[in-house]
Design a protein around this motif. Structure first.
Motif, PDB file in Angstrom:
ATOM      1  N   ARG A   9       0.830  -1.190   0.000  1.00 50.47           N
ATOM      2  CA  ARG A   9       0.000   0.000   0.000  1.00 50.47           C
ATOM      3  C   ARG A   9       0.869   1.246   0.000  1.00 50.47           C
ATOM      4  N   ARG A  10       0.256   2.387   0.088  1.00 49.40           N
ATOM      5  CA  ARG A  10       0.966   3.662   0.036  1.00 49.40           C
ATOM      6  C   ARG A  10       1.804   3.876   1.299  1.00 49.40           C
ATOM      7  N   LEU A  11       3.056   4.252   1.103  1.00 49.61           N
ATOM      8  CA  LEU A  11       3.947   4.535   2.218  1.00 49.61           C
ATOM      9  C   LEU A  11       3.865   6.004   2.601  1.00 49.61           C
ATOM     10  N   ASP A  12       4.324   6.292   3.820  1.00 48.50           N
ATOM     11  CA  ASP A  12       4.594   7.670   4.214  1.00 48.50           C
ATOM     12  C   ASP A  12       5.948   8.012   3.602  1.00 48.50           C
ATOM     13  N   GLU A  13       5.931   8.583   2.398  1.00 47.46           N
ATOM     14  CA  GLU A  13       7.168   8.750   1.646  1.00 47.46           C
ATOM     15  C   GLU A  13       8.117   9.747   2.310  1.00 47.46           C
ATOM     16  N   THR A  14       7.568  10.750   3.008  1.00 51.03           N
ATOM     17  CA  THR A  14       8.424  11.713   3.699  1.00 51.03           C
ATOM     18  C   THR A  14       9.190  11.029   4.817  1.00 51.03           C
ATOM     19  N   ARG A  15       8.481  10.230   5.609  1.00 49.31           N
ATOM     20  CA  ARG A  15       9.146   9.526   6.705  1.00 49.31           C
ATOM     21  C   ARG A  15      10.113   8.470   6.179  1.00 49.31           C
ATOM     22  N   ALA A  16       9.741   7.813   5.089  1.00 44.05           N
ATOM     23  CA  ALA A  16      10.622   6.810   4.512  1.00 44.05           C
ATOM     24  C   ALA A  16      11.932   7.425   4.048  1.00 44.05           C
ATOM     25  N   ALA A  17      11.871   8.676   3.553  1.00 42.65           N
ATOM     26  CA  ALA A  17      13.083   9.349   3.095  1.00 42.65           C
ATOM     27  C   ALA A  17      13.915   9.867   4.252  1.00 42.65           C
ATOM     28  N   ARG A  18      13.246  10.322   5.306  1.00 34.37           N
ATOM     29  CA  ARG A  18      13.977  10.939   6.423  1.00 34.37           C
ATOM     30  C   ARG A  18      14.380   9.944   7.501  1.00 34.37           C
ATOM     31  N   GLN A  19      13.623   8.878   7.614  1.00 36.01           N
ATOM     32  CA  GLN A  19      13.930   7.870   8.633  1.00 36.01           C
ATOM     33  C   GLN A  19      13.923   6.481   7.997  1.00 36.01           C
ATOM     34  N   PRO A  20      14.783   6.257   7.030  1.00 36.33           N
ATOM     35  CA  PRO A  20      14.768   4.946   6.365  1.00 36.33           C
ATOM     36  C   PRO A  20      15.239   3.842   7.287  1.00 36.33           C
ATOM     37  N   VAL A  21      14.626   2.686   7.161  1.00 33.09           N
ATOM     38  CA  VAL A  21      15.049   1.495   7.909  1.00 33.09           C
ATOM     39  C   VAL A  21      15.971   0.716   6.979  1.00 33.09           C
ATOM     40  N   LEU A  22      17.254   0.734   7.267  1.00 34.36           N
ATOM     41  CA  LEU A  22      18.247   0.187   6.352  1.00 34.36           C
ATOM     42  C   LEU A  22      18.828  -1.134   6.828  1.00 34.36           C
ATOM     43  N   ARG A  23      18.441  -1.582   7.998  1.00 32.39           N
ATOM     44  CA  ARG A  23      18.991  -2.829   8.528  1.00 32.39           C
ATOM     45  C   ARG A  23      17.859  -3.749   8.944  1.00 32.39           C
ATOM     46  N   TRP A  24      17.928  -5.018   8.530  1.00 32.40           N
ATOM     47  CA  TRP A  24      16.927  -5.988   8.939  1.00 32.40           C
ATOM     48  C   TRP A  24      17.311  -6.570  10.285  1.00 32.40           C
ATOM     49  N   THR A  25      16.350  -6.645  11.162  1.00 34.10           N
ATOM     50  CA  THR A  25      16.574  -7.279  12.461  1.00 34.10           C
ATOM     51  C   THR A  25      15.573  -8.414  12.617  1.00 34.10           C
ATOM     52  N   PRO A  26      16.009  -9.558  13.148  1.00 34.75           N
ATOM     53  CA  PRO A  26      15.086 -10.689  13.295  1.00 34.75           C
ATOM     54  C   PRO A  26      13.929 -10.317  14.210  1.00 34.75           C
ATOM     55  N   PRO A  27      12.748 -10.824  13.925  1.00 31.80           N
ATOM     56  CA  PRO A  27      11.606 -10.547  14.809  1.00 31.80           C
ATOM     57  C   PRO A  27      11.789 -11.249  16.142  1.00 31.80           C
ATOM     58  N   ALA A  28      11.184 -10.687  17.168  1.00 33.96           N
ATOM     59  CA  ALA A  28      11.249 -11.325  18.481  1.00 33.96           C
ATOM     60  C   ALA A  28      10.524 -12.662  18.427  1.00 33.96           C
ATOM     61  N   PRO A  29      11.066 -13.678  19.074  1.00 37.80           N
ATOM     62  CA  PRO A  29      10.399 -14.989  19.051  1.00 37.80           C
ATOM     63  C   PRO A  29       9.035 -14.924  19.715  1.00 37.80           C
ATOM     64  N   ILE A  30       8.123 -15.746  19.234  1.00 33.21           N
ATOM     65  CA  ILE A  30       6.778 -15.811  19.794  1.00 33.21           C
ATOM     66  C   ILE A  30       6.831 -16.750  21.000  1.00 33.21           C
ATOM     67  N   PRO A  31       6.486 -16.276  22.197  1.00 31.54           N
ATOM     68  CA  PRO A  31       6.650 -17.097  23.419  1.00 31.54           C
ATOM     69  C   PRO A  31       6.005 -18.465  23.329  1.00 31.54           C
ATOM     70  N   ALA A  32       4.807 -18.567  22.777  1.00 29.46           N
ATOM     71  CA  ALA A  32       4.116 -19.856  22.724  1.00 29.46           C
ATOM     72  C   ALA A  32       4.892 -20.853  21.882  1.00 29.46           C
TER      73      ALA A  32
END
Length: 547
Positions: free
Chosen positions: A519-542
């Motif tokens: 879907r449509r991104l917040d392009e301003t935030r994507a340009a100013r605060q880009p997420v450039l590193r992938w981090t593993p998701p937290a494990p699901i406790p169950a």
């Protein structure tokens, strides 16, 4: 959700999740938790994230495993490390895939792209035209694809002859006596052209006093940036209501400090500048030079020779005019044609016929010339593709391509002018037609909304909000590649969207795209605060407890 290996993975939401910000790795709410117009319209959620033949593909970090490799490597023989204690002591942790998984991953990613092989690509001022596969085959021929720039010149005479023939075509088509092939892209060529002008001015002893460059308001953004980069002061030439640059607006700005004017012709409003030759004469009379931005050369090849208009330097985008790949297709090429006044300031290397062989002159013979722009001689693959295009079309075919590009743009203009507003009146355009957002007033729909709704219709949006002289600009260039049937469907889709906007169906636009993978991104935030590193998701406790 679990990934293919049964491990928890972050969810890449389907097309009906709320808009999120950021780049790769940004927060992604689960698709099952999202609503939106797509869900309301009855589009079912799927367990896999796939939608029929539209495959949902996670990041390679999410599906890969460090313990897997698609190739077998022999254990290395014993050796003594030579990294001085800097060798890695822990696993590198890169994701591994089997060979079938690797193939599927990248094929699925490629299916998320929109390109000229997918459909009509209406980006204005970009000339996204058909790239003939013949050109690609020629570029892969031995002797072109596998040569090295440090080979002895005697072993690459065929390649040098091709470069010489390409230069001959370019000088013939532009009506200018010299061409430099080295620049790697249009902006790089633009830099060279202005550097040649600066060198010529310095050779006249006017470097300190002749330092102002005139740039029309409708110019490409790189024009004032290039002039400023080289230390020139930029003065703008104001835009008029007819979209043209007027001699009456240029003349009052002329004086002994004027170095050049940078004019795009056809200009970025899709119009041919009818006073170009008169402007060139006035600039030359004031001691300056005429730089022409050649990005829109595809509209006038075989019809107009820029040299006849008084142009002193013009870069040529091979990817726009002569069908070499655009952008991600590979290295670019932006040759620069030079007038007789600027030819002595061309960079090295250049070709010269000596006896029965072509030679590359590597040392500047004019101490006041530009010098060297790049390490080597240019982009051979692009030269091959461009010359293959020229030879397969011939002079009459290239002229027809220009005529068809202009015809197609005017067909789009004529078929949409009753619904969409034309900022400079309903007059013939060149290779692209420019609409503004006046027709959207009071609809609640913006240019951006309209463009996003085009994605749901299966079209890449046109160029938006450029040129800046037009509010809410929508710049459409269909090129000569499209058939009448292709254009008719595109026009019908835009008419349907226009009627929907006028009927007040704002939700169709403000939430679009609904049917795209994202879907449509917040392009301003994507340009100013880009997420450039992938981090593993937290494990699901169950799940952790179950393991």
């Amino acid at each position: 959700m679990l990934n293919r290996q049964g491990r928890p993975t972050s969810i890449r939401p389907l097309a009906d999740e709320p808009a999120v910000a950021g780049a790769a790795g940004s927060e992604r709410p689960p698709a099952s938790a999202s609503g939106g117009a797509a869900a309301a319209s009855g589009i079912p959620q799927t367990f896999t994230g796939n939608r029929g033949l539209v495959q949902e593909e996670p990041l390679i970090f999410e599906i890969g495993r460090p313990d897997v490799s698609g190739i077998d490597l022999d254990e290395p023989e014993a050796f003594e490390p030579r990294l001085g204690g800097l060798e890695r002591t822990a696993p590198i942790g890169l994701p591994g895939l089997s060979e079938p998984e690797t193939m599927r991953h990248y094929v699925r990613l490629s299916q998320g792209n929109y390109g000229i092989d997918t459909g009509l690509f209406p980006l204005g001022s970009c000339t996204m035209k058909h790239n003939a596969r013949l050109n690609e085959r020629m570029a892969r021929l031995p002797g072109f694809a596998d040569i090295h720039p440090l080979q002895p010149v005697s072993t690459v005479q065929g390649a040098l002859e091709l470069m010489s023939e390409l230069a001959r075509y370019l000088t013939t088509l532009t009506g200018m006596p010299a061409v430099a092939l080295q620049p790697k892209a249009g902006a790089h060529g633009e830099l060279l052209g202005m550097m040649a002008i600066k060198a010529a001015i310095a050779a006249r002893g006017e470097a300190e006093t002749r330092n102002v460059v005139l740039v029309p308001d409708s110019a490409h953004g790189t024009n004032p940036a290039t002039a400023a980069l080289l230390g020139f002061t930029v003065k703008s030439v104001p835009a008029r209501d007819d979209g043209w640059v007027h001699l009456a607006d240029v003349k009052p700005l002329l004086g002994p400090e004027i170095a050049a004017i940078m004019l795009t012709n056809p200009n970025t409003c899709g119009l041919f500048e009818p006073r170009a030759a008169e402007i060139a004469e006035a600039i030359h009379g004031a001691g300056g030079y005429f730089y022409c931005d050649g990005a829109n050369f595809n509209a006038i090849v075989g019809k107009v020779r820029p040299g006849d208009l008084g142009v002193d330097a013009m870069h040529i985008n091979l990817h726009k005019t002569f069908s070499t790949p655009h952008g991600g297709g590979g290295p670019g090429a932006g040759p620069v044609a030079l007038s007789e006044r600027l030819a002595p300031f061309a960079p090295v290397p250049f070709l010269r016929q000596e006896d029965d062989a072509l030679q590359l002159v590597e040392d500047a013979e004019n101490p006041e010339a530009v010098g060297r722009m790049t390490a080597f001689h240019g982009q051979m693959g692009m030269f091959v593709r461009a010359l293959a295009y020229m030879l397969s079309h011939g002079s009459d075919g290239m002229r027809q391509a220009s005529e068809d590009a202009v015809l197609n743009a005017n067909y789009v203009r004529a078929c949409l002018s009753d619904l969409m507003s034309l900022p400079f009146g309903d007059k013939p355009c060149m290779h692209e037609v420019l609409f503004d957002d006046a027709w959207l007033k009071d609809t609640g729909v913006t240019t951006l909304d309209f463009a996003k709704a085009m994605i749901d219709e299966g079209y890449h949006p046109m160029t938006m909000y450029f040129p800046l002289v037009v509010h809410g600009a929508m710049l459409i260039e269909p090129t000569e590649s499209e058939s009448k049937a292709s254009l008719d469907l595109f026009i019908a889709a835009l008419r349907d969207l226009a009627f929907a906007a006028k009927r007040g169906e704002t939700e169709r636009f403000t939430g679009a795209p609904y049917l795209a993978p994202r879907r449509r991104l917040d392009e301003t935030r994507a340009a100013r605060q880009p997420v450039l590193r992938w981090t593993p998701p937290a494990p699901i406790p169950a799940l952790q407890a179950a393991e």
